[in-house]
Scaffold this active site. Structure first.
Site, short mmCIF file in Angstrom:
data_model
loop_
_atom_site.label_atom_id
_atom_site.label_comp_id
_atom_site.label_asym_id
_atom_site.label_seq_id
_atom_site.Cartn_x
_atom_site.Cartn_y
_atom_site.Cartn_z
N SER A 63 3.75 -1.61 10.36
CA SER A 63 5.20 -1.60 10.61
C SER A 63 5.92 -2.88 10.19
O SER A 63 6.90 -3.28 10.82
CB SER A 63 5.48 -1.31 12.10
OG SER A 63 5.09 0.00 12.40
N ASN B 209 0.86 -1.19 0.00
CA ASN B 209 0.00 0.00 0.00
C ASN B 209 0.89 1.24 0.00
O ASN B 209 1.48 1.59 1.03
CB ASN B 209 -0.90 -0.03 1.25
CG ASN B 209 -1.78 1.21 1.34
OD1 ASN B 209 -1.85 1.99 0.39
ND2 ASN B 209 -2.45 1.39 2.47
N LYS C 51 -0.01 4.25 -0.32
CA LYS C 51 -0.70 5.43 0.23
C LYS C 51 -0.50 6.62 -0.72
O LYS C 51 -0.53 6.43 -1.93
CB LYS C 51 -0.23 5.70 1.67
CG LYS C 51 -0.33 4.43 2.53
CD LYS C 51 -0.09 4.66 3.99
CE LYS C 51 -0.21 3.32 4.72
NZ LYS C 51 -0.11 3.43 6.17
N HIS D 215 -9.53 1.02 5.24
CA HIS D 215 -8.24 1.30 5.87
C HIS D 215 -8.44 2.31 7.00
O HIS D 215 -9.25 3.21 6.89
CB HIS D 215 -7.25 1.85 4.82
CG HIS D 215 -5.85 1.86 5.33
ND1 HIS D 215 -5.40 2.83 6.20
CD2 HIS D 215 -4.81 1.00 5.14
CE1 HIS D 215 -4.13 2.57 6.50
NE2 HIS D 215 -3.75 1.47 5.87
N GLU E 88 -4.87 -4.74 10.79
CA GLU E 88 -3.90 -3.67 10.95
C GLU E 88 -4.21 -2.89 12.23
O GLU E 88 -5.06 -1.99 12.22
CB GLU E 88 -3.98 -2.70 9.76
CG GLU E 88 -3.63 -3.32 8.43
CD GLU E 88 -3.13 -2.27 7.45
OE1 GLU E 88 -2.05 -2.46 6.91
OE2 GLU E 88 -3.82 -1.25 7.24
N GLU F 243 -6.82 4.76 7.91
CA GLU F 243 -6.62 6.18 7.53
C GLU F 243 -7.88 6.74 6.88
O GLU F 243 -8.20 7.92 7.03
CB GLU F 243 -5.38 6.31 6.62
CG GLU F 243 -4.10 6.17 7.45
CD GLU F 243 -2.92 5.57 6.73
OE1 GLU F 243 -2.91 5.54 5.48
OE2 GLU F 243 -2.00 5.09 7.42
N GLY G 210 2.86 2.64 10.94
CA GLY G 210 3.85 3.70 10.83
C GLY G 210 4.59 4.03 12.12
O GLY G 210 5.26 5.06 12.21
#
Ligand code: 13P
Length: 248
Positions: free
Chosen positions: A201, A6, A8, A91, A159, A93, A165
């Site tokens: 991560s 991904n 992003k 996701h 996730e 985000e 991250g």
């Protein structure tokens, strides 16, 4: 085994060309499936660049309608028309920055499935739910509220939000337990086994340990997928993992 990248909102046209040039001489395995999710504007471009390679291209999101007055949205039909096989839905985000709730995510996942896209449905708890011991309960609710009909050809990505991250990942037992629970819920709901990917991560230092976790069927990688060298090293770790365990 499935390796998903991904990207992003990263990598422009020049960097995507550079990335794909580094894939051309690589010997891919037919045991490990790979899919890259570039920024929407480059889905078509990347698809053309990797057309001769065993790599799929997918969208990072899609809308719940195929057509209409939805300025700035991405139609699942158009993703499919552009050659996408997969789409990421839900996701964290998107949930955080675009206020997508379970109800909307289910609609988006349903329209993707109805358009013959395979969905990677993302679920995962925040840090306080993990610390309070509510992670499994939280993820179960997400699953039950987001799962569309006819999900058989799709995947789940676990996730944990606090891992994305940050360089922090749940331990071996936490990941295994969560993946096992997810598989159990899916089996009860659609009576089919599906792949569950781990995301958050993932990098070259932890990929072998993550792939050794029994209920992990692959990974959804963000930051460590932005350089071809790292992406291919993660892919190679998956191939070696299968060879080591004599999985064909
Ligand atoms: P990182 O690998 O950068 O933590 O991102 C994970 C992710 O969100 C993939 O979808």
């Amino acid at each position: 085994m499935f390796i998903a990248a991904n990207w992003k909102m990263n990598l422009d046209k020049r960097l995507i060309l550079e990335f794909s040039n580094n894939l051309n001489d690589f010997k891919f395995s037919n045991q490990v499936e790979a899919c890259i999710f570039p920024p929407m504007t480059y889905v078509d471009y990347l698809n053309q660049l990797v057309s001769k390679l065993p790599i799929s291209v997918g969208g990072q999101n899609c809308h719940y309608k195929n057509f209409g007055a939805f300025t700035g949205e991405v139609s699942p039909k158009f993703l499919q028309d552009t050659g996408c096989e997969y789409v990421i839905v839900g996701h964290s985000e998107r949930r955080t920055f675009n206020n997508e709730n379970n109800n909307e995510i289910k609609l988006r996942a349903q329209s993707a499935v109805d358009t013959n896209l395979k969905v990677i449905l993302c679920v995962g708890e925040n840090l306080s739910d993990r610390k309070n011991g509510h992670a499994s309960e939280f993820v179960e609710k997400q699953l039950l509220e987001c799962l569309p009909n006819n999900f058989e050809n799709s995947l789940i990505a676990y996730e944990p939000i606090w891992s994305i991250g940050t360089g922090r990942i749940p331990n071996y037992y936490e990941i295994n337990e969560m993946h096992e629970n997810i598989k159990k819920i899916i089996l009860q709901t659609i009576n089919k086994e599906i792949k569950v990917l781990y995301g958050g991560s993932v990098n070259l230092a932890n990929i072998n340990n993550i792939l050794d976790i029994p209920n992990v069927d692959g990974v959804l990688v963000g930051g460590a997928s932005l350089k071809a060298k790292d992406f291919l090293a993660i892919y190679t770790a998956a191939v070696k993992h299968l060879q080591k365990n004599h999985i064909t």
